[in-house]
Scaffold this motif. Structure first.
Motif, short mmCIF file in Angstrom:
data_model
loop_
_atom_site.label_atom_id
_atom_site.label_comp_id
_atom_site.label_asym_id
_atom_site.label_seq_id
_atom_site.Cartn_x
_atom_site.Cartn_y
_atom_site.Cartn_z
N CYS A 214 -5.59 -5.43 8.76
CA CYS A 214 -5.26 -4.35 7.83
C CYS A 214 -3.75 -4.17 7.80
O CYS A 214 -3.10 -4.18 8.85
N GLY A 215 -3.20 -4.02 6.61
CA GLY A 215 -1.78 -3.76 6.46
C GLY A 215 -1.54 -2.55 5.58
O GLY A 215 -2.30 -2.27 4.66
N VAL A 216 -0.45 -1.84 5.88
CA VAL A 216 0.01 -0.74 5.05
C VAL A 216 0.88 -1.34 3.95
O VAL A 216 1.77 -2.13 4.23
N CYS A 217 0.63 -0.95 2.72
CA CYS A 217 1.44 -1.45 1.61
C CYS A 217 1.95 -0.29 0.77
O CYS A 217 1.22 0.67 0.51
N THR A 218 3.21 -0.44 0.34
CA THR A 218 3.82 0.55 -0.54
C THR A 218 4.25 -0.09 -1.85
O THR A 218 4.90 0.56 -2.67
N ASP A 219 3.86 -1.35 -2.04
CA ASP A 219 4.20 -2.06 -3.28
C ASP A 219 3.15 -3.16 -3.52
O ASP A 219 2.48 -3.60 -2.58
N ALA A 220 3.04 -3.57 -4.76
CA ALA A 220 2.03 -4.57 -5.15
C ALA A 220 2.32 -5.94 -4.54
O ALA A 220 1.40 -6.67 -4.17
N MET B 70 -8.49 -5.43 4.91
CA MET B 70 -8.35 -4.00 4.69
C MET B 70 -6.93 -3.68 4.24
O MET B 70 -5.98 -4.35 4.64
N LEU B 71 -6.84 -2.66 3.42
CA LEU B 71 -5.58 -2.16 2.88
C LEU B 71 -5.44 -0.70 3.28
O LEU B 71 -6.41 0.07 3.16
N SER B 72 -4.27 -0.32 3.73
CA SER B 72 -4.00 1.07 4.07
C SER B 72 -2.89 1.61 3.18
O SER B 72 -1.90 0.92 2.90
N LEU B 73 -3.06 2.85 2.74
CA LEU B 73 -2.10 3.51 1.85
C LEU B 73 -1.73 4.88 2.40
O LEU B 73 -2.58 5.55 3.00
N GLY B 74 -0.51 5.28 2.15
CA GLY B 74 -0.04 6.61 2.55
C GLY B 74 0.05 7.52 1.35
O GLY B 74 0.85 7.29 0.44
N VAL B 75 -0.75 8.57 1.35
CA VAL B 75 -0.79 9.50 0.23
C VAL B 75 0.53 10.25 0.07
O VAL B 75 0.88 10.67 -1.03
N ARG B 76 1.30 10.38 1.14
CA ARG B 76 2.59 11.06 1.07
C ARG B 76 3.71 10.08 0.75
O ARG B 76 4.87 10.47 0.67
N VAL B 77 3.36 8.81 0.55
CA VAL B 77 4.34 7.77 0.30
C VAL B 77 4.24 7.22 -1.13
O VAL B 77 5.25 6.98 -1.78
N GLY C 194 2.31 7.51 -5.08
CA GLY C 194 1.56 8.32 -6.01
C GLY C 194 0.34 7.56 -6.51
O GLY C 194 0.15 6.37 -6.21
N GLU C 195 -0.47 8.22 -7.31
CA GLU C 195 -1.72 7.62 -7.76
C GLU C 195 -1.50 6.36 -8.58
O GLU C 195 -2.20 5.35 -8.38
N GLY C 196 -0.58 6.38 -9.52
CA GLY C 196 -0.36 5.20 -10.37
C GLY C 196 0.02 3.98 -9.56
O GLY C 196 -0.53 2.89 -9.74
N LEU C 197 0.98 4.15 -8.65
CA LEU C 197 1.39 3.04 -7.80
C LEU C 197 0.26 2.61 -6.87
O LEU C 197 0.03 1.42 -6.66
N ALA C 198 -0.46 3.57 -6.33
CA ALA C 198 -1.58 3.25 -5.44
C ALA C 198 -2.61 2.36 -6.15
O ALA C 198 -3.10 1.38 -5.58
N LEU C 199 -2.92 2.68 -7.39
CA LEU C 199 -3.90 1.86 -8.13
C LEU C 199 -3.35 0.47 -8.41
O LEU C 199 -4.10 -0.52 -8.36
N ASP C 200 -2.05 0.35 -8.68
CA ASP C 200 -1.44 -0.97 -8.85
C ASP C 200 -1.52 -1.78 -7.56
O ASP C 200 -1.79 -2.98 -7.58
N ILE C 201 -1.29 -1.13 -6.43
CA ILE C 201 -1.37 -1.79 -5.12
C ILE C 201 -2.81 -2.26 -4.87
O ILE C 201 -3.03 -3.39 -4.43
N VAL C 202 -3.77 -1.41 -5.15
CA VAL C 202 -5.18 -1.77 -4.98
C VAL C 202 -5.52 -2.97 -5.85
O VAL C 202 -6.17 -3.93 -5.40
N ASP C 203 -5.09 -2.96 -7.11
CA ASP C 203 -5.37 -4.08 -8.01
C ASP C 203 -4.77 -5.38 -7.48
O ASP C 203 -5.42 -6.43 -7.52
N ALA C 204 -3.54 -5.32 -6.99
CA ALA C 204 -2.89 -6.52 -6.45
C ALA C 204 -3.65 -7.04 -5.23
O ALA C 204 -3.88 -8.26 -5.10
N PHE C 205 -4.07 -6.15 -4.37
CA PHE C 205 -4.83 -6.53 -3.17
C PHE C 205 -6.15 -7.20 -3.55
O PHE C 205 -6.49 -8.27 -3.04
#
Length: 149
Positions: free
Chosen positions: A87-93, A107-114, A116-127
């Protein structure tokens, strides 16, 4: 080809709203979201949520896991304690693609305080759209696996 491929989703209390948005997003893409909560905003401990999602992935019940907490770091550390989890934390696609292509992350980990929703969905799509490249990367993933307890 995503039909019936299950993705475990979990978070602590801070990331409920973003986790639910991701669940809707991946379901719209044809994946099966296995959202294991929590649903209540009361304070909860991210290690138990990271472990629960990691167990679903490690057992084969879910192909991937997406987990969230304030920074994504703590819940990722908890998930990585489970044998077979990468599992890795990602802040970019770009990083999300690379952890799949080079590290065969499951597994992908995201920080809700890091992010926003739009970027998070882009990261999920890339993963989710990236594929493990194997080759020299497979050797390195095997080296990681030999360090597991």
């Amino acid at each position: 080809m995503t039909a019936n491929i299950r993705i475990a989703l979990s978070s602590d209390h801070a990331a409920i709203q973003l986790r639910q948005a991701i669940a809707t997003h991946i379901a719209d893409l044809g994946w099966e979201a296995v959202d294991i909560g929590p649903t209540s905003p009361e304070s909860t401990h991210y290690p138990k949520h990271g472990k629960a999602a990691a167990q679903l992935v490690a057992s084969g019940d879910c192909r991937f896991g997406i987990i969230l907490c304030g920074t994504g770091q703590g819940i990722m550390m908890a998930a990585n304690k489970e044998k077979g989890i990468r599992c890795g934390v990602c802040t970019d696609a770009f990083s999300a693609r690379m952890i799949r292509q080079h590290n065969d992350a499951n597994m992908l980990s995201l920080g809700v305080r890091v992010v926003g929703e739009g970027l998070a969905l882009d990261i999920v799509d890339a993963f989710l759209s990236a594929q493990f490249e194997g080759g020299r990367h497979a050797t390195r993933v095997q080296m990681i696996e030999t360090t597991e307890g």
